[in-house]
Design an enzyme around this catalytic site. Sequence first.
Site, short mmCIF file in Angstrom:
data_model
loop_
_atom_site.label_atom_id
_atom_site.label_comp_id
_atom_site.label_asym_id
_atom_site.label_seq_id
_atom_site.Cartn_x
_atom_site.Cartn_y
_atom_site.Cartn_z
N ASN A 11 -1.05 -7.43 -2.49
CA ASN A 11 -1.30 -6.34 -3.84
C ASN A 11 -0.99 -6.74 -4.78
OD1 ASN A 11 -2.49 -3.80 -4.75
ND2 ASN A 11 -1.19 -2.69 -4.06
N LYS A 13 -2.40 -4.85 -7.29
CA LYS A 13 -2.10 -3.99 -8.48
C LYS A 13 -2.62 -4.27 -9.68
CE LYS A 13 1.73 -2.22 -5.91
NZ LYS A 13 3.42 -1.41 -6.49
N HIS A 97 -2.29 3.85 -1.31
CA HIS A 97 -1.83 3.32 -1.94
C HIS A 97 -0.61 4.89 -2.48
CE1 HIS A 97 0.94 1.25 -4.23
NE2 HIS A 97 1.16 0.46 -3.39
N GLU A 99 0.09 5.07 -4.90
CA GLU A 99 0.22 4.70 -6.28
C GLU A 99 -1.12 5.78 -7.17
OE1 GLU A 99 0.74 0.90 -7.78
OE2 GLU A 99 2.85 1.41 -6.84
N GLU A 167 4.48 2.05 3.60
CA GLU A 167 5.17 2.03 2.22
C GLU A 167 5.56 3.05 1.94
OE1 GLU A 167 3.15 -1.88 0.36
OE2 GLU A 167 1.98 0.38 -0.47
N GLY A 173 8.23 -2.10 -5.36
CA GLY A 173 9.28 -2.03 -6.27
C GLY A 173 10.50 -2.13 -6.75
N SER A 212 9.43 -3.85 -1.49
CA SER A 212 9.81 -4.99 -1.80
C SER A 212 10.57 -5.82 -0.27
CB SER A 212 11.93 -4.22 -2.14
OG SER A 212 11.68 -3.44 -3.29
P1 PGA Z 1 5.88 -3.94 -4.24
O1 PGA Z 1 4.93 -3.18 -3.38
O2 PGA Z 1 6.07 -5.37 -2.69
O3 PGA Z 1 6.47 -4.74 -5.10
O4 PGA Z 1 7.22 -3.05 -3.43
C1 PGA Z 1 4.16 -3.06 -2.55
C2 PGA Z 1 3.10 -2.05 -2.75
O5 PGA Z 1 2.75 -1.38 -3.59
O6 PGA Z 1 2.26 -2.79 -2.31
#
Ligand code: PGA
Length: 249
Positions: A11, A13, A97, A99, A167, A173, A212
Amino acid sequence: MPSARAFIVGNWKMNGLEAELAEARAIAAWLDEHPVGARVGLCPPATLISRMAEALAGTGIEIGGQDCSAEASGAHTGDVSAQMLRDAGAGLVIVGHSERRADHGEKNADVAAKAKAAAGCGLEPIICVGESLQERRIGRASAVVAGQVRASVPLVLAEHAFAVAYEPVWAIGSGLTPSVVEIEAVHRAIRSALTERLGERGAAVPILYGGSVKADNAAGIFAADEVGGALVGGASLTAESFTGILAAA
Ligand code: PGA
């Protein structure tokens, strides 16, 4: 990993310009030399979907969007429909997601409507769920996530291909991850919610872990019960870090 083939999706983003297509090409070149037997997907920003689809044509890497509208078309300035993603060359789409849930106020019902729209256009939705740190601290992680699955997975998906991504919001992140035992507990709760909701069909849905995931923790996560792959954010942005994860599949 229980299912035959791991499903590993990057992803990107809100990252990636024309120049970063070189990373996608390098991932494809690495896979050509190291066939890992996993399904591999990349979800670039909407502006790059058609160019990435062209760049990766014939490589077997699947392309996805990061969100889609629940509406088919019309007066929705700035939104992108599932059919538009498909037209641009996507076969997958991430919905719900954290976010999107946090930045755009998306609720489970919105996520379910998006997943339904996506499946109706022949896209495979990847439906994201995950608890907050506070919910985990009070011992509610599995219950919260199972509730999100029940409310975000529309019944119509019994007839369509889709995946769920667990997640934990606090793991995205942050460099933090739940323990393998904690991941297994939530994945089992997701599996129960899926079979309760979709019957036999729910038993075959891939459940990805995200938050992560890096080359150095991927093998342990992939070995966990009910983990069918990974949704990878930061570590999917370069071929070097993403292929380190693919190598662990
Ligand atoms: P990350 O994000 O691997 O940077 O923690 C995962 C995601 O939001 O899909």
